[in-house]
Design a protein around this motif. Sequence first.
Motif, PDB file in Angstrom:
ATOM      1  N   LEU A   4       0.810  -1.210   0.000  1.00 20.50           N
ATOM      2  CA  LEU A   4       0.000   0.000   0.000  1.00 20.50           C
ATOM      3  C   LEU A   4       0.847   1.264   0.000  1.00 20.50           C
ATOM      4  O   LEU A   4       1.761   1.405   0.812  1.00 20.50           O
ATOM      5  CB  LEU A   4      -0.922   0.000   1.224  1.00 20.50           C
ATOM      6  CG  LEU A   4      -1.808   1.219   1.429  1.00 20.50           C
ATOM      7  CD1 LEU A   4      -2.791   1.391   0.262  1.00 20.50           C
ATOM      8  CD2 LEU A   4      -2.568   1.093   2.741  1.00 20.50           C
ATOM      9  N   GLU A   5       0.495   2.167  -0.892  1.00 22.42           N
ATOM     10  CA  GLU A   5       1.088   3.510  -0.926  1.00 22.42           C
ATOM     11  C   GLU A   5      -0.048   4.506  -0.700  1.00 22.42           C
ATOM     12  O   GLU A   5      -1.024   4.527  -1.459  1.00 22.42           O
ATOM     13  CB  GLU A   5       1.750   3.751  -2.281  1.00 22.42           C
ATOM     14  CG  GLU A   5       2.388   5.119  -2.417  1.00 22.42           C
ATOM     15  CD  GLU A   5       3.626   5.295  -1.548  1.00 22.42           C
ATOM     16  OE1 GLU A   5       3.845   6.434  -1.083  1.00 22.42           O
ATOM     17  OE2 GLU A   5       4.371   4.320  -1.334  1.00 22.42           O
ATOM     18  N   ASP A  18       2.530   9.675  13.311  1.00 25.82           N
ATOM     19  CA  ASP A  18       2.129   8.427  13.973  1.00 25.82           C
ATOM     20  C   ASP A  18       0.679   8.081  13.643  1.00 25.82           C
ATOM     21  O   ASP A  18       0.348   6.911  13.419  1.00 25.82           O
ATOM     22  CB  ASP A  18       2.299   8.528  15.492  1.00 25.82           C
ATOM     23  CG  ASP A  18       3.750   8.419  15.931  1.00 25.82           C
ATOM     24  OD1 ASP A  18       4.599   8.017  15.095  1.00 25.82           O
ATOM     25  OD2 ASP A  18       4.039   8.734  17.105  1.00 25.82           O
ATOM     26  N   GLN A  19      -0.191   9.082  13.642  1.00 28.42           N
ATOM     27  CA  GLN A  19      -1.600   8.841  13.298  1.00 28.42           C
ATOM     28  C   GLN A  19      -1.738   8.419  11.837  1.00 28.42           C
ATOM     29  O   GLN A  19      -2.526   7.531  11.516  1.00 28.42           O
ATOM     30  CB  GLN A  19      -2.436  10.090  13.586  1.00 28.42           C
ATOM     31  CG  GLN A  19      -2.587  10.353  15.072  1.00 28.42           C
ATOM     32  CD  GLN A  19      -3.123  11.740  15.386  1.00 28.42           C
ATOM     33  OE1 GLN A  19      -2.893  12.701  14.662  1.00 28.42           O
ATOM     34  NE2 GLN A  19      -3.846  11.846  16.494  1.00 28.42           N
ATOM     35  N   GLN A  20      -0.952   9.027  10.954  1.00 28.40           N
ATOM     36  CA  GLN A  20      -0.978   8.635   9.551  1.00 28.40           C
ATOM     37  C   GLN A  20      -0.477   7.197   9.386  1.00 28.40           C
ATOM     38  O   GLN A  20      -1.048   6.417   8.623  1.00 28.40           O
ATOM     39  CB  GLN A  20      -0.148   9.605   8.708  1.00 28.40           C
ATOM     40  CG  GLN A  20      -0.777  10.978   8.603  1.00 28.40           C
ATOM     41  CD  GLN A  20       0.064  11.968   7.820  1.00 28.40           C
ATOM     42  OE1 GLN A  20       0.954  11.589   7.062  1.00 28.40           O
ATOM     43  NE2 GLN A  20      -0.227  13.245   7.988  1.00 28.40           N
ATOM     44  N   SER A  21       0.560   6.841  10.114  1.00 31.29           N
ATOM     45  CA  SER A  21       1.091   5.477  10.076  1.00 31.29           C
ATOM     46  C   SER A  21       0.043   4.482  10.570  1.00 31.29           C
ATOM     47  O   SER A  21      -0.112   3.384  10.021  1.00 31.29           O
ATOM     48  CB  SER A  21       2.360   5.402  10.923  1.00 31.29           C
ATOM     49  OG  SER A  21       2.869   4.104  10.929  1.00 31.29           O
ATOM     50  N   LYS A  24      -2.474   3.967   7.886  1.00 31.45           N
ATOM     51  CA  LYS A  24      -1.935   3.093   6.839  1.00 31.45           C
ATOM     52  C   LYS A  24      -2.058   1.628   7.265  1.00 31.45           C
ATOM     53  O   LYS A  24      -2.480   0.779   6.481  1.00 31.45           O
ATOM     54  CB  LYS A  24      -0.476   3.443   6.522  1.00 31.45           C
ATOM     55  CG  LYS A  24       0.071   2.599   5.395  1.00 31.45           C
ATOM     56  CD  LYS A  24       1.475   2.973   4.992  1.00 31.45           C
ATOM     57  CE  LYS A  24       1.902   2.085   3.816  1.00 31.45           C
ATOM     58  NZ  LYS A  24       3.294   2.221   3.485  1.00 31.45           N
ATOM     59  N   GLY A  25      -1.701   1.321   8.501  1.00 27.14           N
ATOM     60  CA  GLY A  25      -1.831  -0.050   9.000  1.00 27.14           C
ATOM     61  C   GLY A  25      -3.270  -0.530   8.984  1.00 27.14           C
ATOM     62  O   GLY A  25      -3.561  -1.682   8.627  1.00 27.14           O
ATOM     63  N   ALA A 121     -11.695   6.256   8.100  1.00 33.17           N
ATOM     64  CA  ALA A 121     -10.765   5.778   7.077  1.00 33.17           C
ATOM     65  C   ALA A 121     -11.239   4.436   6.508  1.00 33.17           C
ATOM     66  O   ALA A 121     -11.243   4.237   5.290  1.00 33.17           O
ATOM     67  CB  ALA A 121      -9.357   5.660   7.649  1.00 33.17           C
ATOM     68  N   VAL A 122     -11.642   3.522   7.368  1.00 36.27           N
ATOM     69  CA  VAL A 122     -12.150   2.220   6.908  1.00 36.27           C
ATOM     70  C   VAL A 122     -13.439   2.411   6.114  1.00 36.27           C
ATOM     71  O   VAL A 122     -13.636   1.790   5.057  1.00 36.27           O
ATOM     72  CB  VAL A 122     -12.362   1.255   8.092  1.00 36.27           C
ATOM     73  CG1 VAL A 122     -13.141   0.019   7.659  1.00 36.27           C
ATOM     74  CG2 VAL A 122     -11.027   0.850   8.689  1.00 36.27           C
TER      75      VAL A 122
END
Length: 158
Positions: A4-5, A18-21, A24-25, A121-122
């Motif tokens: 994923l990019e 950290d929130q963006q990471s 992404k997870g 996000a989901v």
Amino acid sequence: MVQLEIDFIDETNEVTEDQQSDIKGLIECALEYEGVTGEVEISISFVDDERIHEINRDYRDKDRATDVISFAMEELGEGEMEITGVDLPRTLGDIVISIPTTIRQAEEYGHSFRRELGFLAVHGCLHLLGYDHMNEADEKVMFTKQKEILEKYGLERL
């Protein structure tokens, strides 16, 4: 396995690396849950209520702010052609999230900003994959998937 990019655009300057990471997870978890493999690209923008209102009005003919909007790239409009090629990543589309609305809804629902941001996000990601909640049956399917993905990632509702 999914590679994923995510192109993060934070117009609010309020979402940490950290929130963006974390997002992404969570999106990787959602894509794997849905059986998506290979290279995937998504854009996620964090905006204020005024900007999401403008987007909602201009692109969806809804003259109000909202929490999340998704623009799926795999849904072809009339007269549009699919772009295909060897070794091109799968471009799912764009997700736009209102940070002020995320903060308000987290407070209203009595859970963390992290949980609400993850939920949105989901929700946006599932829209990019073709899910919707326009009728009761579709809503049940989509909301069940959201709940299961969030629980699998460890962001269940308390």
